[in-house]
Motif scaffolding. Structure first.
Motif, short mmCIF file in Angstrom:
data_model
loop_
_atom_site.label_atom_id
_atom_site.label_comp_id
_atom_site.label_asym_id
_atom_site.label_seq_id
_atom_site.Cartn_x
_atom_site.Cartn_y
_atom_site.Cartn_z
N VAL A 72 0.81 -1.49 0.04
CA VAL A 72 -0.04 -0.09 0.12
C VAL A 72 0.82 1.20 -0.11
O VAL A 72 1.65 1.56 0.95
CB VAL A 72 -1.08 0.11 1.21
CG1 VAL A 72 -1.64 1.29 1.28
CG2 VAL A 72 -1.93 -1.14 1.02
N ARG A 73 0.76 2.06 -0.96
CA ARG A 73 1.08 3.44 -0.96
C ARG A 73 0.40 4.43 -0.37
O ARG A 73 -0.64 4.66 -0.98
CB ARG A 73 1.64 3.66 -2.32
CG ARG A 73 2.38 5.15 -2.39
CD ARG A 73 3.27 5.57 -3.54
NE ARG A 73 2.49 5.78 -4.69
CZ ARG A 73 2.94 6.37 -5.72
NH1 ARG A 73 4.21 6.53 -5.99
NH2 ARG A 73 2.21 6.64 -6.72
N GLY A 89 -4.47 -4.34 7.73
CA GLY A 89 -4.23 -5.67 7.14
C GLY A 89 -2.92 -5.41 6.32
O GLY A 89 -2.40 -6.50 5.90
N SER A 90 -2.31 -4.25 6.07
CA SER A 90 -1.34 -4.25 5.12
C SER A 90 -0.16 -4.70 5.94
O SER A 90 0.23 -3.91 7.00
CB SER A 90 -1.24 -2.69 4.49
OG SER A 90 0.03 -2.73 3.68
N GLN A 91 0.83 -5.37 5.33
CA GLN A 91 2.19 -5.52 6.03
C GLN A 91 3.23 -4.92 5.47
O GLN A 91 4.31 -4.93 6.05
CB GLN A 91 2.35 -7.23 6.03
CG GLN A 91 1.43 -7.91 6.83
CD GLN A 91 1.96 -9.44 6.99
OE1 GLN A 91 1.98 -10.13 5.97
NE2 GLN A 91 2.39 -9.85 8.15
N THR A 92 2.99 -4.25 4.26
CA THR A 92 4.07 -3.50 3.53
C THR A 92 3.41 -2.30 3.20
O THR A 92 2.60 -2.12 2.57
CB THR A 92 4.59 -4.43 2.43
OG1 THR A 92 5.01 -5.70 2.58
CG2 THR A 92 5.68 -3.62 1.73
N ALA A 124 -6.44 -5.48 18.95
CA ALA A 124 -7.74 -6.51 19.18
C ALA A 124 -8.71 -6.25 18.37
O ALA A 124 -9.72 -7.14 18.37
CB ALA A 124 -8.06 -6.27 20.70
N ILE A 125 -9.19 -4.98 17.90
CA ILE A 125 -10.08 -4.62 16.88
C ILE A 125 -9.87 -4.68 15.46
O ILE A 125 -10.81 -4.27 14.85
CB ILE A 125 -10.86 -3.66 17.54
CG1 ILE A 125 -10.18 -2.24 17.50
CG2 ILE A 125 -11.67 -3.85 18.76
CD1 ILE A 125 -10.92 -0.99 17.77
N SER A 126 -8.83 -5.09 15.21
CA SER A 126 -8.31 -4.69 13.82
C SER A 126 -8.37 -5.96 12.89
O SER A 126 -8.12 -7.01 13.61
CB SER A 126 -6.67 -4.31 13.72
OG SER A 126 -5.92 -5.54 14.27
N ARG A 127 -8.61 -5.73 11.76
CA ARG A 127 -8.27 -6.79 10.69
C ARG A 127 -6.89 -7.37 10.68
O ARG A 127 -6.90 -8.65 10.57
CB ARG A 127 -8.66 -6.37 9.43
CG ARG A 127 -8.69 -7.43 8.23
CD ARG A 127 -9.11 -6.83 6.81
NE ARG A 127 -8.91 -8.03 5.75
CZ ARG A 127 -7.95 -7.98 5.04
NH1 ARG A 127 -6.80 -7.16 5.13
NH2 ARG A 127 -7.68 -9.09 4.38
N ALA A 128 -6.09 -6.59 10.89
CA ALA A 128 -4.45 -7.18 10.73
C ALA A 128 -4.33 -8.23 12.05
O ALA A 128 -3.58 -9.31 11.55
CB ALA A 128 -3.64 -5.93 11.22
N ASN A 142 5.96 -6.30 14.47
CA ASN A 142 7.07 -5.75 13.93
C ASN A 142 7.86 -6.24 12.87
O ASN A 142 8.20 -5.89 11.92
CB ASN A 142 7.91 -5.09 15.27
CG ASN A 142 7.14 -4.08 16.12
OD1 ASN A 142 5.98 -3.51 15.69
ND2 ASN A 142 7.61 -3.87 17.20
N GLU A 143 8.14 -7.74 13.06
CA GLU A 143 9.15 -8.39 12.57
C GLU A 143 8.41 -8.57 11.04
O GLU A 143 9.32 -9.03 10.03
CB GLU A 143 9.45 -9.70 13.17
CG GLU A 143 10.02 -9.81 14.53
CD GLU A 143 10.31 -10.87 15.34
OE1 GLU A 143 9.78 -12.13 14.53
OE2 GLU A 143 10.95 -10.89 16.27
N GLN A 144 7.21 -8.60 10.78
CA GLN A 144 6.48 -8.89 9.62
C GLN A 144 6.37 -7.73 8.66
O GLN A 144 5.57 -7.83 7.80
CB GLN A 144 5.48 -9.76 9.98
CG GLN A 144 5.58 -11.13 10.64
CD GLN A 144 6.93 -12.04 9.99
OE1 GLN A 144 6.94 -11.98 8.42
NE2 GLN A 144 7.53 -12.73 10.71
N ILE A 145 6.45 -6.19 9.60
CA ILE A 145 6.13 -5.33 8.63
C ILE A 145 7.37 -4.73 8.03
O ILE A 145 8.18 -4.74 8.56
CB ILE A 145 5.75 -4.24 9.83
CG1 ILE A 145 4.44 -4.60 10.34
CG2 ILE A 145 5.59 -2.76 9.00
CD1 ILE A 145 3.27 -4.49 9.56
N CYS A 146 7.00 -4.49 6.72
CA CYS A 146 8.04 -4.20 5.67
C CYS A 146 7.82 -2.55 5.40
O CYS A 146 6.73 -2.19 4.96
CB CYS A 146 8.23 -4.73 4.44
SG CYS A 146 9.28 -4.52 3.12
N LEU A 147 8.81 -1.82 5.75
CA LEU A 147 8.66 -0.29 5.25
C LEU A 147 9.58 0.10 4.02
O LEU A 147 10.79 -0.23 4.14
CB LEU A 147 9.09 0.48 6.59
CG LEU A 147 9.24 2.04 6.45
CD1 LEU A 147 7.99 2.41 6.14
CD2 LEU A 147 9.69 2.63 7.74
#
Length: 258
Positions: A72-73, A89-92, A124-128, A142-147
């Motif tokens: 997601v940009r 739910g975006s990881q990147t 707790a209330i997020s789609r992520a 944190n380990e799975q988020i790509c910036l």
């Protein structure tokens, strides 16, 4: 249960070259179609397309069934926007117009949970976190988020070494169109001076072990970028593919009457 594995981030860590495409039509149906095309990753564009949080969410949902990883940009590197995109739910995340190390450091904080970051703890209330079903999400996300940050002007290039030194940046994307404009070559990213700046920056990024990225619809530029070390490479945009194909078809049949 930990946060879902991010295959895109892993591919960059492993030094793989992955090919992507831009999603600019801002529609879940066309996004779903693009997810069947075989690209490794797809950018849901919130900067230059008429997307909002809900349309981005819908595209994340349909792409979940595909093998194409959604990136997601965001329109701008604002903390509140990044929080919403991550919780959706975006990881990147790809952030445009990053031209200082201070900005890059804040973005790292934006995608990181406390005590080392500023991401709000509402998973707790997020789609992520699958609506609280992933109990260990806060401890493992944190380990799975790509910036990914975009460097796309002369100031950014001048500060590239400092930006690359920021821990927590996974990749740096060079924006050819904006860079060309800032260098005085609007609409001509293939200008020799621009191309030299692009390939030089990519080589510098690659040399640090971080992943370099680019969007190019010009085959020669794409090949030059790959040779320089680009590893996440976008090679087209859905809106351009549709527009060019439609124009070509219309012209083909109109010309039969001449």
């Amino acid at each position: 249960m930990p946060a879902p594995h991010n295959p895109f981030k892993q591919a960059l860590k492993d030094g793989e070259t992955v090919f992507g495409c831009w999603l600019a039509l801002a529609d879940p149906y066309s996004a779903e179609l693009m997810g069947t095309a075989g690209f490794d990753w797809l950018v849901i564009d919130g900067e230059h397309s008429p997307n909002d949080l809900r349309s981005i969410l819908a595209q994340l949902q349909v792409l979940e069934a595909s093998s194409s990883h959604p990136v997601v940009r965001v329109p701008i590197g604002e903390t509140y926007l990044i929080k919403q995109i991550l919780d959706a739910g975006s990881q990147t995340v790809l952030v445009p117009m990053v031209d200082t190390a201070d900005h890059a450091r804040q973005l790292v904080r934006d995608v990181t949970y406390p005590p080392h970051g500023d991401r709000g703890v509402g998973y707790a209330i997020s789609r992520a976190a699958r609506f609280s079903q992933i109990a260990d999400y806060g401890l493992t996300a944190n380990e799975q988020i790509c910036l990914l940050v975009q460097v796309e002007n002369r100031k950014g290039l001048e500060n590239l070494d400092d930006i690359l030194a920021v821990d927590g940046i996974d990749g740096v994307f060079i924006g050819p169109a904006d860079l060309a404009a800032d260098m005085g070559h609007m609409g001509n990213a293939a200008h020799p001076d621009v191309l030299a700046a692009i390939t030089g920056a990519i080589a510098k990024i690659d040399a640090t072990g971080k992943a370099a990225g680019i969007l190019s619809t010009d085959d020669e530029m794409t090949q030059a970028a790959i040779q320089a070390g680009a590893r996440f490479v976008a090679v087209g945009a859905d809106i351009l593919m549709l527009s060019h194909a439609a124009q070509s078809l219309a012209t083909k049949w109109k010309n039969t009457l001449k």
